[in-house]
Design an enzyme around this catalytic site. Structure first.
Site, short mmCIF file in Angstrom:
data_model
loop_
_atom_site.label_atom_id
_atom_site.label_comp_id
_atom_site.label_asym_id
_atom_site.label_seq_id
_atom_site.Cartn_x
_atom_site.Cartn_y
_atom_site.Cartn_z
N CYS A 2 0.93 -1.16 0.16
CA CYS A 2 -0.12 0.17 -0.05
C CYS A 2 0.91 1.28 -0.07
O CYS A 2 2.10 1.22 0.54
CB CYS A 2 -0.91 0.04 1.20
SG CYS A 2 -1.71 -1.55 1.46
N ARG A 27 4.66 0.27 -6.77
CA ARG A 27 4.57 -0.97 -5.35
C ARG A 27 3.73 -2.04 -5.61
O ARG A 27 3.87 -2.82 -5.10
CB ARG A 27 4.34 0.14 -4.35
CG ARG A 27 5.32 1.03 -3.81
CD ARG A 27 4.88 1.88 -2.80
NE ARG A 27 6.07 2.29 -2.02
CZ ARG A 27 6.31 1.74 -0.99
NH1 ARG A 27 5.42 0.69 -0.22
NH2 ARG A 27 7.29 2.24 0.01
N TRP A 73 -3.39 -2.75 -1.59
CA TRP A 73 -2.77 -4.06 -1.90
C TRP A 73 -3.48 -5.00 -1.06
O TRP A 73 -3.15 -4.90 0.17
CB TRP A 73 -1.43 -3.90 -1.63
CG TRP A 73 -0.58 -5.36 -2.34
CD1 TRP A 73 -0.15 -6.14 -1.43
CD2 TRP A 73 -0.40 -5.72 -3.67
NE1 TRP A 73 0.41 -7.57 -1.86
CE2 TRP A 73 0.33 -6.95 -3.48
CE3 TRP A 73 -0.78 -5.38 -4.69
CZ2 TRP A 73 0.67 -7.88 -4.61
CZ3 TRP A 73 -0.16 -6.04 -5.84
CH2 TRP A 73 0.44 -7.13 -5.85
N ASN A 99 -1.66 1.86 6.43
CA ASN A 99 -0.62 0.81 5.95
C ASN A 99 -0.42 0.03 7.04
O ASN A 99 -0.21 0.63 8.24
CB ASN A 99 0.55 1.40 5.34
CG ASN A 99 0.31 1.92 3.91
OD1 ASN A 99 -0.66 1.67 3.64
ND2 ASN A 99 1.40 2.35 3.26
N GLY A 100 -0.33 -1.37 6.81
CA GLY A 100 0.02 -2.25 7.91
C GLY A 100 -1.12 -3.25 8.28
O GLY A 100 -2.06 -3.36 7.71
N GLU A 474 22.37 -14.75 -6.34
CA GLU A 474 21.75 -13.44 -6.97
C GLU A 474 21.10 -13.47 -8.38
O GLU A 474 20.14 -13.14 -8.56
CB GLU A 474 22.60 -12.18 -6.64
CG GLU A 474 22.20 -11.11 -7.14
CD GLU A 474 20.93 -10.44 -6.51
OE1 GLU A 474 20.53 -11.17 -5.58
OE2 GLU A 474 20.22 -9.62 -7.00
N LYS A 478 17.34 -13.05 -9.10
CA LYS A 478 16.68 -12.09 -10.24
C LYS A 478 16.04 -12.52 -11.40
O LYS A 478 14.84 -12.17 -11.47
CB LYS A 478 18.11 -11.42 -10.65
CG LYS A 478 17.91 -10.07 -11.00
CD LYS A 478 18.36 -9.16 -9.98
CE LYS A 478 17.45 -9.41 -8.54
NZ LYS A 478 17.79 -8.74 -7.42
N GLU A 481 12.45 -14.00 -9.99
CA GLU A 481 11.44 -13.11 -9.43
C GLU A 481 10.78 -12.27 -10.56
O GLU A 481 9.71 -12.02 -10.51
CB GLU A 481 12.01 -12.29 -8.23
CG GLU A 481 12.90 -11.20 -8.55
CD GLU A 481 13.49 -10.25 -7.64
OE1 GLU A 481 12.79 -9.96 -6.48
OE2 GLU A 481 14.72 -10.12 -7.41
N HIS A 497 26.49 -33.70 -5.55
CA HIS A 497 25.39 -34.02 -4.15
C HIS A 497 24.04 -34.21 -4.27
O HIS A 497 23.67 -34.41 -3.20
CB HIS A 497 26.02 -33.38 -3.27
CG HIS A 497 27.51 -33.49 -3.09
ND1 HIS A 497 28.22 -34.65 -2.70
CD2 HIS A 497 28.71 -32.54 -3.17
CE1 HIS A 497 29.48 -34.44 -2.57
NE2 HIS A 497 29.87 -33.26 -2.76
N LYS A 596 8.23 -3.75 -2.74
CA LYS A 596 9.61 -3.11 -2.84
C LYS A 596 10.09 -3.09 -1.51
O LYS A 596 11.43 -3.25 -1.18
CB LYS A 596 9.56 -1.84 -3.41
CG LYS A 596 10.95 -1.02 -3.48
CD LYS A 596 11.89 -1.67 -4.50
CE LYS A 596 13.28 -1.41 -4.67
NZ LYS A 596 14.17 -2.21 -5.38
C1 F6R Z 1 15.09 -9.15 -4.67
C2 F6R Z 1 14.89 -8.02 -3.66
C3 F6R Z 1 14.66 -8.45 -2.27
C4 F6R Z 1 15.20 -7.70 -1.31
C5 F6R Z 1 15.07 -7.99 0.18
C6 F6R Z 1 15.65 -6.98 1.15
O1 F6R Z 1 15.42 -8.28 -6.09
O2 F6R Z 1 14.93 -6.68 -3.93
O3 F6R Z 1 15.34 -9.73 -2.15
O4 F6R Z 1 16.61 -7.50 -1.34
O5 F6R Z 1 13.52 -7.89 0.28
O6 F6R Z 1 15.32 -5.54 1.07
P1 F6R Z 1 16.12 -4.63 1.52
O7 F6R Z 1 17.48 -4.50 0.93
O8 F6R Z 1 15.35 -3.29 1.45
O9 F6R Z 1 16.14 -4.91 3.09
#
Ligand code: F6R
Length: 601
Positions: A2, A27, A73, A99-100, A474, A478, A481, A497, A596
């Protein structure tokens, strides 16, 4: 997740509320709404399902200069107009955005129903205006006191903003475990869940802390604790420009942010110098390092482990923030790095509190000045990547990794574990890294071609060793997701293994090759996969001839000291993920089910 915006000033409120709300669209949301007060009418609330443009088409300027807006959301209750915010009390006098999650909403609903309140939505949030209505009467029509008493009864997390039809000259806001920032203009005040919503209007911000309540009037922002103590905190200047939070001709924020990396890395490198000077020598007493983080930030921490061990010789542990609370060692007196680009990740904030409770020294590594983590840690290091809007982290990851080189070599040098020459060589190599990234971005045609091929896969493995094992994790994260292809990152030596059993001619392997002590073994692993007829895409340094004996699919990166290869390789993997996701027609900037900043534990 949200988004919230609130405004009080002398301009048409609906224009600002909608414009700022659109900055939070990235978002993800399912519905939106606006409430305004003053301007000759009482309280006007308009809500709509779907895009903000739907809402916009239903709103006409009212002359009101005070109001609140929200993107929802869904958590409690399906996406619908009734469940969209703002919610109102029974007398349609009070409007609230929230929010929350209100944990005790069922008990509160029951209690309020007993007093004659009727609820029109399935949300937890709707109890808030009803509770404020009760308290408003008990507090003789004082809105600030009514909000203070009401939030005192809430359990859970909230960032709320409240307007009342009889008080068009005030906006009240309160925060507990959900981000909220106040902005100050000339004779106007703003409030938002994210600073990027407000960059067009001001660069002077005050980040609210848990347990605080704010009263915004046209000329002033007044913040108090829930206990009534005035909070006298300086406004923070944020040097992000409005354009930084726009796409600037790119199709998606993510690709814009990938292409910004030469600049963001340069800012991290040059900005570090001012942070370095402020670092206390007390940190050098550390006997052990611990990095605590989630997701992509956790992967940057894993790269950090190799570097802290190499440059400082300190044993280094990396914990997922959500698991840290279960760590039991009582002999642990580590120096703790809390790595979170947003500075608002609930698990990392909880871990920071736990680490401090256990008496450890803490350093936050974040991209957002003034975010919650900076207040929960003793020292902060700032990434200076500029705002990152795409949900999938890109430029903040490479800045985090760069920060690991900078901090570990600084500590190693100060502790006498590496020489001045070695320390200076690291800085030089980091400048070469930036050039290597520029080189990669100058020609992405080979990456696009391989991405088209990868986009057809159902499953894939990313493999690497040592400092490129985290890079493999990583890269896989990427890809999964944003393209929804199932990918796993693995230490290359672990394949035999278990996971080898999954390899077929339809399971691509992305092998990360660097010209160091892992080289021969990595080639062996590539051979191992080819022998199981899995197609291998190798990411290898320019000029490598050996790897071509095993596979025709090779993307090269400019030759640099292999210890620094995680940054250029990561940029290639970000591009692979981006172009594969684009090929598959995915919603790249807003992957399904993701947010995000993850502000719930
Ligand atoms: C993946 C991504 C998430 C964040 C995670 C931590 O692309 O962005 O895995 O890395 O939610 O977020 P922060 O760094 O804001 O604590």
């Amino acid at each position: 997740m949200c988004g919230i915006v609130g405004y009080i000033g002398n301009r048409e409120a609906t224009t600002i509320l909608l414009e700022a709300l659109k900055k939070l669209e990235y978002r993800g949301y399912d519905s939106s709404g606006v409430a305004v007060v003053g301007g000759g009418s009482d309280l006007r609330v308009v809500r709509s399902l779907g895009y903000i443009s739907n809402l916009e088409s239903r709103i006409k300027p009212t002359g009101a200069t005070t109001g609140i807006s929200h993107t929802r959301w869904a958590t409690h209750g399906v996406p619908s107009e009734e469940n969209a915010h703002p919610h109102m009390d029974g007398s349609s006098s009070i409007a609230v955005v929230h929010n929350g999650i209100i944990d005790n909403h069922l008990a509160l609903k029951q209690e309020l129903s007993g007093k004659g309140h009727t609820f029109l939505s399935q949300t937890d949030s709707e109890v808030v205006p009803h509770l404020i209505q009760e308290e408003y009467e008990d507090n003789g029509g004082d809105l600030l006191e009514a909000v203070r008493s009401a939030v005192g009864k809430l359990k859970g997390s909230y960032a709320i903003v409240v307007v009342h039809k009889d008080h068009p000259d005030m906006v009240v806001s309160a925060r507990m475990r959900s981000p909220m920032v106040l902005g100050k203009g000339v004779n106007e005040g703003f409030v938002a869940s994210d600073v990027t919503a407000l960059l067009k209007y001001t660069n002077r911000f005050l980040y609210m802390e848990d347990g605080e309540i704010a009263l915004l009037t046209r000329g002033d922002i007044h913040v108090e604790t829930l206990e009534g103590e005035t909070v006298d905190r300086e406004l923070t200047s944020v040097d992000w420009a409005e354009e930084d939070a726009e796409k600037g001709g790119f199709d998606h924020f993510m690709i814009k942010e990938i292409f910004e990396q030469p600049q963001s890395l340069h800012q991290t490198l040059t900005g570090w110098r001012s942070d370095e000077e402020g670092l206390s020598r007390e940190l050098l007493r550390a006997r052990m390092m611990r990095v605590i983080a989630c997701g992509t930030s956790y992967h940057a921490g894993l790269v950090g482990r190799c570097l802290f061990e190499k440059f400082t010789s300190l044993p280094t542990q990396v914990d997922m923030a959500s698991e840290y609370r279960y760590a039991n060692s009582t002999l642990d007196d580590s120096l703790v790095l809390l790595m979170t680009q947003s500075g608002e990740t609930a698990d990392t904030i909880a871990a920071a509190r736990e680490a401090r409770r256990r008496g450890m020294k803490t350093i936050a590594v974040t991209n957002v000045v003034g975010s919650t983590i900076t207040r929960e840690s003793e020292t902060s290091l700032h990434l200076r990547s500029g705002p990152e809007i795409g949900v999938a982290a890109s430029k903040t990851f490479t800045s985090q990794v760069m920060m690991m080189y900078l901090l570990s070599s600084h500590m190693g040098y100060q502790m006498g574990r590496i020489s001045k020459d070695e320390h200076d060589a690291i800085q030089t190599n980091l400048r070469y890294v930036i050039r290597a990234v520029e080189g990669i971005l100058n020609d992405v045609s080979r990456i696009k071609e391989q991405a088209r091929w990868l986009s057809k896969a159902r499953d894939a493995f990313y493999i690497g060793r040592y400092i490129n094992f985290p890079t493999a994790l990583e890269g896989a994260l990427k890809m999964k997701e944003i393209s929804y292809i199932h990918c796993e990152g693995y230490p290359a030596g672990e394949l035999k293994h278990g996971p080898l059993a999954l390899l077929t001619e339809e399971t691509p392997i992305i092998a990360l090759i660097s010209d160091d002590h892992t080289y021969d073994k990595m080639l062996g692993n590539v051979g191992e996969c080819s022998a199981r007829s899995s197609p291998v895409l190798a990411i290898a340094p320019e000029g490598d001839r050996e790897v071509k004996r095993y596979t025709d699919r090779v993307i090269t990166y400019p030759r640099i000291d292999p210890l620094f290869s995680p940054i250029p390789i990561s940029v290639i993997l970000q591009l692979l993920a981006y172009y594969a996701a684009k090929e598959r027609g995915c919603e790249i900037d807003k992957p399904r089910n993701l947010a995000k900043s993850v502000t719930v534990e």
